[in-house]
Motif scaffolding. Structure first.
Motif, mmCIF file in Angstrom:
data_model
loop_
_atom_site.group_PDB
_atom_site.id
_atom_site.type_symbol
_atom_site.label_atom_id
_atom_site.label_comp_id
_atom_site.label_asym_id
_atom_site.label_seq_id
_atom_site.Cartn_x
_atom_site.Cartn_y
_atom_site.Cartn_z
ATOM 1 N N ALA A 134 0.835 -1.211 0.000
ATOM 2 C CA ALA A 134 0.000 0.000 0.000
ATOM 3 C C ALA A 134 0.866 1.257 0.000
ATOM 4 O O ALA A 134 0.621 2.192 -0.772
ATOM 5 C CB ALA A 134 -0.925 -0.002 1.210
ATOM 6 N N ILE A 135 1.892 1.288 0.825
ATOM 7 C CA ILE A 135 2.776 2.454 0.918
ATOM 8 C C ILE A 135 3.489 2.685 -0.412
ATOM 9 O O ILE A 135 3.563 3.809 -0.910
ATOM 10 C CB ILE A 135 3.794 2.288 2.068
ATOM 11 C CG1 ILE A 135 3.073 2.187 3.417
ATOM 12 C CG2 ILE A 135 4.828 3.412 2.070
ATOM 13 C CD1 ILE A 135 2.226 3.376 3.791
ATOM 14 N N ARG A 136 4.019 1.614 -1.000
ATOM 15 C CA ARG A 136 4.728 1.739 -2.295
ATOM 16 C C ARG A 136 3.829 2.258 -3.404
ATOM 17 O O ARG A 136 4.296 2.858 -4.368
ATOM 18 C CB ARG A 136 5.315 0.389 -2.711
ATOM 19 C CG ARG A 136 6.681 0.108 -2.157
ATOM 20 C CD ARG A 136 7.374 -1.029 -2.890
ATOM 21 N NE ARG A 136 6.659 -2.290 -2.821
ATOM 22 C CZ ARG A 136 6.794 -3.184 -1.855
ATOM 23 N NH1 ARG A 136 7.600 -2.963 -0.857
ATOM 24 N NH2 ARG A 136 6.118 -4.303 -1.886
ATOM 25 N N ASN A 137 2.527 2.014 -3.266
ATOM 26 C CA ASN A 137 1.577 2.396 -4.317
ATOM 27 C C ASN A 137 0.696 3.579 -3.929
ATOM 28 O O ASN A 137 -0.310 3.837 -4.576
ATOM 29 C CB ASN A 137 0.726 1.184 -4.703
ATOM 30 C CG ASN A 137 1.529 0.157 -5.449
ATOM 31 O OD1 ASN A 137 1.772 0.299 -6.642
ATOM 32 N ND2 ASN A 137 1.988 -0.878 -4.752
ATOM 33 N N ASP A 157 -1.583 4.605 6.904
ATOM 34 C CA ASP A 157 -0.507 5.527 7.264
ATOM 35 C C ASP A 157 0.762 4.816 7.699
ATOM 36 O O ASP A 157 1.859 5.291 7.421
ATOM 37 C CB ASP A 157 -0.970 6.476 8.376
ATOM 38 C CG ASP A 157 -2.103 7.368 7.911
ATOM 39 O OD1 ASP A 157 -2.179 7.661 6.699
ATOM 40 O OD2 ASP A 157 -2.923 7.763 8.759
ATOM 41 N N ALA A 158 0.635 3.718 8.411
ATOM 42 C CA ALA A 158 1.784 2.913 8.839
ATOM 43 C C ALA A 158 2.819 3.746 9.588
ATOM 44 O O ALA A 158 3.991 3.733 9.264
ATOM 45 C CB ALA A 158 2.402 2.206 7.641
ATOM 46 N N CYS A 199 -2.432 0.989 10.220
ATOM 47 C CA CYS A 199 -2.531 0.225 8.969
ATOM 48 C C CYS A 199 -3.686 -0.771 9.051
ATOM 49 O O CYS A 199 -3.730 -1.750 8.320
ATOM 50 C CB CYS A 199 -1.212 -0.470 8.640
ATOM 51 S SG CYS A 199 -0.779 -1.818 9.761
ATOM 52 N N HIS A 200 -4.626 -0.490 9.946
ATOM 53 C CA HIS A 200 -5.800 -1.329 10.170
ATOM 54 C C HIS A 200 -6.614 -1.478 8.876
ATOM 55 O O HIS A 200 -6.862 -0.495 8.187
ATOM 56 C CB HIS A 200 -6.640 -0.673 11.272
ATOM 57 C CG HIS A 200 -7.932 -1.334 11.568
ATOM 58 N ND1 HIS A 200 -9.046 -0.617 11.960
ATOM 59 C CD2 HIS A 200 -8.322 -2.627 11.539
ATOM 60 C CE1 HIS A 200 -10.047 -1.447 12.180
ATOM 61 N NE2 HIS A 200 -9.638 -2.670 11.926
ATOM 62 N N VAL A 201 -6.992 -2.695 8.565
ATOM 63 C CA VAL A 201 -7.867 -2.968 7.423
ATOM 64 C C VAL A 201 -8.891 -4.021 7.812
ATOM 65 O O VAL A 201 -8.718 -4.750 8.784
ATOM 66 C CB VAL A 201 -7.078 -3.473 6.179
ATOM 67 C CG1 VAL A 201 -6.146 -2.421 5.639
ATOM 68 C CG2 VAL A 201 -6.334 -4.771 6.475
#
Length: 106
Positions: free
Chosen positions: A28-31, A37-38, A49-51
């Protein structure tokens, strides 16, 4: 490469390819996926990073380990399919995985 679909709280979906061995959070961060938010960088020391794992994928992804369950206490609107995306390691079997970010995180 397995494809992961991230759905934000408004229903906008983004499908990206993830590297086997990386995490759903790192992907997610890379994209530039919004809503993840991480802040701790993937150390399982926050809940930003809760999903929500899509119901049909919950068994494939598996349950949260005890440390992750403890961190989920800091997340908002926790559900039975809540996971921290930093703790979901991408494997070939997760091709097609769908996760949704909570509204308060978006």
């Amino acid at each position: 490469m397995p494809k992961i679909t991230y759905v934000d709280h408004a229903g906008t979906a983004r499908t990206v390819e993830g590297d086997v061995g990386s995490t759903v959070m790192e992907t997610a961060i890379r994209n530039n996926v919004p809503g993840i938010d991480a802040e701790c960088g993937g150390a399982c020391a926050c809940a930003t990073c809760h999903v929500y794992v899509d119901g049909e994928w919950a068994e494939v992804v598996g349950p949260a380990e005890p440390m992750e369950q403890d961190m989920l206490d800091f997340a908002s609107d926790v559900r039975s399919t809540s996971r921290l995306s930093c703790q979901i390691r991408i494997k070939p079997e997760l091709d097609g995985l769908t996760v949704t970010t909570p509204a308060r995180q978006g």
